[in-house]
Design an enzyme around this catalytic site. Structure first.
Site, mmCIF file in Angstrom:
data_model
loop_
_atom_site.group_PDB
_atom_site.id
_atom_site.type_symbol
_atom_site.label_atom_id
_atom_site.label_comp_id
_atom_site.label_asym_id
_atom_site.label_seq_id
_atom_site.Cartn_x
_atom_site.Cartn_y
_atom_site.Cartn_z
ATOM 1 N N CYS A 136 0.977 -1.259 -0.033
ATOM 2 C CA CYS A 136 -0.074 0.001 -0.134
ATOM 3 C C CYS A 136 0.719 1.224 0.066
ATOM 4 O O CYS A 136 2.047 1.110 -0.380
ATOM 5 C CB CYS A 136 -0.908 -0.036 1.284
ATOM 6 S SG CYS A 136 -0.288 0.124 2.828
ATOM 7 N N ASN A 157 2.152 1.265 4.358
ATOM 8 C CA ASN A 157 2.458 0.264 5.085
ATOM 9 C C ASN A 157 2.283 0.143 6.402
ATOM 10 O O ASN A 157 3.089 -0.488 7.228
ATOM 11 C CB ASN A 157 4.133 -0.560 4.610
ATOM 12 C CG ASN A 157 4.601 -1.544 5.070
ATOM 13 O OD1 ASN A 157 5.355 -2.049 5.501
ATOM 14 N ND2 ASN A 157 3.361 -2.635 4.895
ATOM 15 N N CYS A 175 -1.479 0.548 7.622
ATOM 16 C CA CYS A 175 -2.698 0.494 7.551
ATOM 17 C C CYS A 175 -3.065 -0.802 6.602
ATOM 18 O O CYS A 175 -3.372 -2.147 7.154
ATOM 19 C CB CYS A 175 -3.800 1.348 7.181
ATOM 20 S SG CYS A 175 -3.575 3.003 8.313
ATOM 21 N N ARG A 176 -3.306 -0.612 5.461
ATOM 22 C CA ARG A 176 -4.066 -1.841 4.630
ATOM 23 C C ARG A 176 -3.004 -2.829 4.355
ATOM 24 O O ARG A 176 -3.548 -4.164 4.454
ATOM 25 C CB ARG A 176 -4.209 -1.252 3.329
ATOM 26 C CG ARG A 176 -5.457 -0.380 3.336
ATOM 27 C CD ARG A 176 -5.695 0.697 2.049
ATOM 28 N NE ARG A 176 -4.423 1.432 1.732
ATOM 29 C CZ ARG A 176 -4.366 2.149 0.700
ATOM 30 N NH1 ARG A 176 -5.026 2.200 -0.100
ATOM 31 N NH2 ARG A 176 -3.146 2.984 0.768
ATOM 32 N N SER A 177 -1.573 -2.850 3.942
ATOM 33 C CA SER A 177 -0.773 -4.130 3.465
ATOM 34 C C SER A 177 -0.520 -4.437 4.808
ATOM 35 O O SER A 177 -0.399 -5.895 4.647
ATOM 36 C CB SER A 177 0.431 -3.441 2.752
ATOM 37 O OG SER A 177 1.341 -2.685 3.391
ATOM 38 N N ASP A 180 -7.870 3.777 1.006
ATOM 39 C CA ASP A 180 -6.928 4.059 1.885
ATOM 40 C C ASP A 180 -7.845 4.688 3.330
ATOM 41 O O ASP A 180 -8.751 5.565 3.208
ATOM 42 C CB ASP A 180 -6.183 5.206 1.574
ATOM 43 C CG ASP A 180 -5.231 5.821 2.362
ATOM 44 O OD1 ASP A 180 -5.298 5.295 3.810
ATOM 45 O OD2 ASP A 180 -4.324 6.412 2.151
HETATM 46 P P1 4NP Z 1 -1.754 2.732 4.291
HETATM 47 O O1 4NP Z 1 -2.380 4.011 4.893
HETATM 48 O O2 4NP Z 1 -1.311 3.012 2.861
HETATM 49 O O3 4NP Z 1 -2.891 1.897 3.932
HETATM 50 O O4 4NP Z 1 -0.670 2.201 5.006
HETATM 51 C C1 4NP Z 1 -1.657 5.361 5.007
HETATM 52 C C2 4NP Z 1 -0.980 5.484 5.933
HETATM 53 C C3 4NP Z 1 -0.242 6.894 6.092
HETATM 54 C C4 4NP Z 1 -0.455 7.682 5.207
HETATM 55 C C5 4NP Z 1 -1.318 7.511 4.341
HETATM 56 C C6 4NP Z 1 -1.934 6.294 3.810
HETATM 57 N N1 4NP Z 1 0.311 9.012 5.326
HETATM 58 O O5 4NP Z 1 0.007 9.981 4.425
HETATM 59 O O6 4NP Z 1 0.904 9.114 6.258
#
Ligand code: 4NP
Length: 162
Positions: A13, A16, A18-20, A129
Site C-alpha cells: 500500500c 505500510n 494500515c492496509r498492507s 485508504d
Molecule cells: P496505508 O495508509 O497506505 O494503508 O498504510 C496510509 C498511511 C499513512 C499515510 C497514508 C496512507 N500518510 O499519508 O501518512
C-alpha cells in the site's frame, strides 16, 4: 511449479501501516489455517514516511477483534530487489499499482497485480485508504482483505495463482 517450492507474496500500500499490514496478518493467518506452509508473506509501502513503525493502532485493534495479530509488523518501503525476490506483488489500490509498475526494474520476475483481483464477487477492485477516515474504514479494509485472502489461498492451493 511443485507444491514444495515456496511462493513469495508481497502486499503493498502507500504507508505500510494500515492496509498492507492488515492484508499481511490476515493472509498469514488464513495460510496457516489452510496448511499452506510453503507460501511466505511480507508487506511494504510505496512511500517511506512510516519506515520502521508498527501498524496504525486502529488497524491493530480492528484486526485483533477478528483474531489477527499485527503489532509485531514493522513498516518498510518497497525496494527494487523486491521485484526479483517475490513471485507475486499485490497492490491495494490503482495508484499503488501504477507506482509499483513505475519502479519495477526491466528484469522484474514478480507478477504485479491488484490484491482484490483474487476476491470473488466483489463490486470494487481497490482497498480504500482508511488513514484519514473513521473506524468504519478499518472494518471495510478487513472485509475486503479477507475476501481477497480467501480467494488467493484457493488459487495457491490449486496452483493457479500466476
Ligand atoms: P496505508 O495508509 O497506505 O494503508 O498504510 C496510509 C498511511 C499513512 C499515510 C497514508 C496512507 N500518510 O499519508 O501518512
Amino acid at each position: 511449479m511443485s507444491r514444495n517450492e515456496s511462493v513469495r507474496v508481497l502486499l503493498v500500500c502507500l504507508g505500510n501501516i494500515c492496509r498492507s499490514p492488515t492484508a499481511h496478518g490476515v493472509l498469514e493467518h488464513r495460510l496457516q489455517a489452510a496448511g499452506l506452509h510453503w507460501v511466505t508473506v511480507d508487506s511494504a509501502g510505496t512511500a517511506a514516511y512510516h519506515q520502521g513503525k508498527g501498524p496504525d493502532a486502529r488497524a491493530t485493534a480492528a484486526a485483533a477483534r477478528r483474531g489477527v495479530a499485527l503489532a509485531h509488523l514493522r513498516a518498510r518501503q518497497v525496494v527494487a530487489a523486491d521485484f526479483n525476490t517475490f513471485d507475486l506483488i499485490l497492490a491495494m489500490d490503482a495508484q499503488n499499482l501504477a507506482d509499483l509498475r513505475e519502479m519495477a526494474p526491466l528484469d522484474a520476475r514478480a507478477s504485479v497485480r491488484l490484491f482484490l483481483d483474487f476476491a470473488q464477487d466483489l463490486a470494487v477492485d481497490e482497498v480504500p485508504d482508511p488513514y484519514y477516515g473513521g473506524a468504519y474504514g478499518f472494518e471495510q479494509v478487513l472485509d475486503l482483505v479477507e475476501a481477497a485472502a480467501d480467494g488467493l489461498v484457493e488459487r495457491l492451493r490449486s496452483g493457479d495463482w500466476r
